[in-house]
Every structure is written in C-alpha cells, then in structure tokens.
Design an enzyme around this catalytic site. Structure first.
Site, PDB file in Angstrom:
ATOM      1  N   ASP A 145      -3.703   0.072   0.466  1.00  0.00           N
ATOM      2  CA  ASP A 145      -3.049  -0.403   1.822  1.00  0.00           C
ATOM      3  C   ASP A 145      -4.127  -1.153   2.548  1.00  0.00           C
ATOM      4  O   ASP A 145      -5.396  -1.102   2.415  1.00  0.00           O
ATOM      5  CB  ASP A 145      -2.410   0.846   2.461  1.00  0.00           C
ATOM      6  CG  ASP A 145      -3.428   1.689   2.953  1.00  0.00           C
ATOM      7  OD1 ASP A 145      -4.496   2.231   2.022  1.00  0.00           O
ATOM      8  OD2 ASP A 145      -3.391   2.324   4.288  1.00  0.00           O
ATOM      9  N   GLU A 152      -3.272   4.733   3.181  1.00  0.00           N
ATOM     10  CA  GLU A 152      -4.423   5.613   3.629  1.00  0.00           C
ATOM     11  C   GLU A 152      -4.532   5.747   5.110  1.00  0.00           C
ATOM     12  O   GLU A 152      -5.007   6.504   5.611  1.00  0.00           O
ATOM     13  CB  GLU A 152      -5.839   5.297   2.695  1.00  0.00           C
ATOM     14  CG  GLU A 152      -6.910   6.417   2.988  1.00  0.00           C
ATOM     15  CD  GLU A 152      -7.588   6.188   4.282  1.00  0.00           C
ATOM     16  OE1 GLU A 152      -8.054   7.179   4.962  1.00  0.00           O
ATOM     17  OE2 GLU A 152      -7.621   5.031   4.716  1.00  0.00           O
ATOM     18  N   GLU A 153      -4.294   4.480   5.600  1.00  0.00           N
ATOM     19  CA  GLU A 153      -4.745   3.946   7.110  1.00  0.00           C
ATOM     20  C   GLU A 153      -4.224   5.103   8.145  1.00  0.00           C
ATOM     21  O   GLU A 153      -3.362   4.336   8.871  1.00  0.00           O
ATOM     22  CB  GLU A 153      -4.694   2.643   7.172  1.00  0.00           C
ATOM     23  CG  GLU A 153      -5.651   1.930   6.401  1.00  0.00           C
ATOM     24  CD  GLU A 153      -7.244   1.851   6.602  1.00  0.00           C
ATOM     25  OE1 GLU A 153      -7.491   2.738   7.784  1.00  0.00           O
ATOM     26  OE2 GLU A 153      -7.896   1.616   6.018  1.00  0.00           O
ATOM     27  N   HIS A 195     -12.864  -2.633   9.162  1.00  0.00           N
ATOM     28  CA  HIS A 195     -11.753  -2.662  10.174  1.00  0.00           C
ATOM     29  C   HIS A 195     -12.168  -3.836  11.017  1.00  0.00           C
ATOM     30  O   HIS A 195     -11.698  -3.984  12.285  1.00  0.00           O
ATOM     31  CB  HIS A 195     -11.500  -1.567  11.010  1.00  0.00           C
ATOM     32  CG  HIS A 195     -10.967  -0.418  10.039  1.00  0.00           C
ATOM     33  ND1 HIS A 195     -10.181   0.320  10.432  1.00  0.00           N
ATOM     34  CD2 HIS A 195     -11.059   0.043   8.702  1.00  0.00           C
ATOM     35  CE1 HIS A 195      -9.718   1.359   9.426  1.00  0.00           C
ATOM     36  NE2 HIS A 195     -10.282   0.986   8.487  1.00  0.00           N
TER      37      HIS A 195
END
Ligand code: NI
Length: 390
Positions: A79, A137-138, A363
């Site tokens: 993702d 996953e985030e 990020h």
C-alpha cells in the site's frame, strides 16, 4: 556463497520496471486493486498457485518445491500513503494525493523478483514458499485481515521473513536484530462530555476545554511517573477539538492520540492509566470521560534463530562489516501480527544514497530510494529461503 547475487543483479532492470510502474500508480490500503492484479498475474505466469482476495486486496502465491519440507513465508506489503509527491522524476506518482512514500512499491517488486528466481530453483527446494502480498500496512490492519482470511493456515508457515527498505541506512548495508525491533502502537480517542453554556456564566456550565487541557497535561505524567524508567514508551495527543465560539463554553472535547511501547506490561499500564485519568479527571470536574481504543500493531519481535539465519545470509551477501543490529525503534509495523504467530525475522535493508540525493525519510513527500537495494533484498531473501529448503 552469495549464490543469488549475480542473478538478482541481472534481474535489476525488471525489478526497477515493476517498482516504477507501481510507483506511478500508487493505491491506498485495501484499494490495491491494480497492484494486486499485477502481482497475481505475475505469480500465475510463473506457475505458482495463486489465491487473490485474501484480506480483501491481498494476494498469496504458493511455490511447491520438488520434495516435501517446511513452509517458508515471505511477506511483502503493497500500500501507498495519502501524501502528494514532491519529486519530479519520470516515475513520480500520477495519482494526486497518493504516493508510495514508504517504499512498499519496492517491497512488492522484491517479492516478484524473489518468486522469479526461486521458481527457477524449484528442483532444488525441499518444501514450499508461501508468498504473502499484504494490503493496508499503514495502520489499517492489512496483516490481521489476511490472518482472519486464513493466510496462516493450509499450509501453515514454519517460519516467516519480511523486510523493509530503510532510507536512514546507506545502500549496501542491513540491520538484523534478534528480539524486539519495533514498537507496539495504539491509538486512542478520548471524549469529555461537560455542560455547555454562556462564556460569562461559567458557574452554570462544566467546561470541556478546561478539563481537556488538564487531561493533556495529566496524560504526560504516565510515561514520566507510571512507566518503569528503565522501560521506554511515548505518548502523544495529536488532536484536540472542542468548542465553536469565543463566548461559548464547550460542552464536548475530543482528544485523539496514541502511544508506543515495547513491553506488554508497559502497554497494559498505559492503557489502564489513560482510562483512569480520563474518567477520573472528568468525574472530578463533574463531566464524563470515555475512552475508545484502536490497536494499530503489536511490537515486532524477531525469533533469535530466524534472525541469526538472516544475519548469516546478509553477512555473506553484503559483507560482515555491513550488517549490524540496532536499538529498538519507536516506529511500528504490522508484520508484528505474523511474527506473533509464526517465528521469523523482519529486517531492514539500506536504501539511502546521499550522493544521489536519495536520503529523504519515509513518509516524506520527497521520499525516494536507491533502487540497487531491490537486487540486494531479492538476493538475501532468495538465499535465506533456499538455504532453509535445501
Ligand atoms: Ni512501511
């Protein structure tokens, strides 16, 4: 001994091709429809048994060796993040507001590369490889969604490996740490309900803003006063919303935050203290306090033997001087859900290249990594798997 390195380096153009295609078309958690379609097609073309729709948009591929043996699970997340990319590369995100800013595009490419190379060694493998391409996953619970859909059953993995490209670590290096590697992460939503009213008549109200402000401060005493100082934790209130007008006393306040911890007992202490402070403080002021919990991920804890195996392989491939351990880090990863159920190892592979400006943190809207790391990741996972199934 570094068997797979020449092959994985020869595969680099394809790894980069996969990665850049995924990078141009990033998809958020549980929306990885295009991505999982590409993965499923590629695994199918390699002759693997493919199961799609595991944990909504997850894909599982099973490579059967030529003889019976253990099952090695390899996990790759797919993702992207809700970030607008600031890079100007010709493979920059074409989706406004969505970006592969954590390197999961690279992880997916590594997974396809490992499958490509291990298929060619099928005759040498005693056992099977279970490729797990995970969605979301985030912080969205993709690992748990796959587990609920049975990804750890038939066949049940005997050992699980996963990796993360690491942009604070120079290319050519790896971090492999037995035991605790990454923190558990929990999110909370606290609601204070008082009694609203006129700003000039506080005695007729219960001011949720004043109580919320006290609560923010009180919460900061949990780590400093309730957690054993030889242990570690961090607690943050990231959002405080209350009130609408300067002359109106707010009836409600909403505080959203989270904490990170390593030890289950510390985690339990913090949960209990957040509950007690929220409810107790609110009650002391004549309001009510409510707590809602959203567990994000448990701590990533590596099995000692599995970590020793990865470390040995990484040393052979990268050179002993390029592999090290680390103090536990506060970031979390839901690979922890798999490692809570199957012994295994999650490790970091360096992807920073300062000279080329590939050094922005994960990020970050300028995140990008040295793609040579893809070949190194493939080589390590192929070698680690093949050695276990020899
Ligand atoms: Ni990540």
């Amino acid at each position: 001994m570094a068997d797979f390195l020449p092959e994985s380096q020869a595969l680099l153009p394809r790894l980069i091709g996969w990665r850049r295609d995924l990078h141009r078309h990033p998809e958020l958690g549980f929306q990885e429809v295009r991505t999982s379609g590409i993965v499923a097609r590629a695994l199918h073309e390699l002759g693997l048994e493919v199961i799609s729709g595991v944990g909504r948009t997850g894909v599982v591929g099973i490579l059967e060796g030529s003889r019976p043996g253990p099952t090695v699970m390899l996990r790759f997340d797919m993702d992207a993040l809700p970030i607008t990319e600031a890079n100007q590369t010709n493979y920059a995100s074409e989706v406004p507001g969505v970006m592969h800013a954590c390197g999961h595009d690279g992880h997916t490419a590594i997974g396809l590369g490992v499958a490509t190379l291990l298929v060619q060694r099928r005759q040498e493998l005693a056992g099977r490889v279970k490729f797990v391409f995970q969605p979301a996953e985030e912080g969205l619970g993709g690992a748990l969604a796959m587990i609920h859909d049975g990804v750890l059953e038939s066949p049940k993995p005997d050992i699980a490996f996963g990796l993360h490209l690491w942009n604070t670590l120079p290319i050519g290096r790896a971090i492999v740490q037995p035991g605790t590697l990454m923190a558990a992460s929990d999110k909370f939503l606290l609601r204070i309900r008082g009694r609203g009213g006129h700003g000039a008549l506080p005695h007729e109200t219960v001011d949720a803003v004043v109580i919320g402000a006290q609560l923010v401060n009180a919460l900061q005493t949990i780590v400093s006063r309730n957690v054993d100082p030889t242990q570690t934790a961090v607690l943050t209130v990231g959002r405080f919303q209350a009130g609408q007008a300067y002359n109106v006393i707010a009836e409600e306040a909403e505080l959203v935050g989270g904490f990170r911890s390593f030890h289950p007992a510390v985690r339990q202490t913090i949960i209990e203290r957040v509950e007690a402070l929220t409810k107790g403080l609110a009650a002391a002021f004549g309001a009510t306090g409510e707590v809602e919990w959203f567990p994000i991920a448990p701590a990533v804890v590596n099995d000692a033997e599995a970590a020793a195996h990865i470390e040995a392989v990484a040393r052979d491939i990268l050179g002993a001087e390029n592999v090290s351990g680390t103090a536990p880090i506060m970031v979390s990863e839901d690979m922890a859900e798999f490692l809570n159920r199957v012994p295994g190892c999650f490790f970091f592979i360096g992807s920073m290249n300062e000279e080329r400006g590939l050094k922005h943190p994960h990020h970050n809207p300028r995140f990008d990594f040295d793609e040579n790391a893809l070949a190194l990741g493939v080589a390590i996972l192929c070698e680690a798997t093949a050695r276990l199934l020899r």
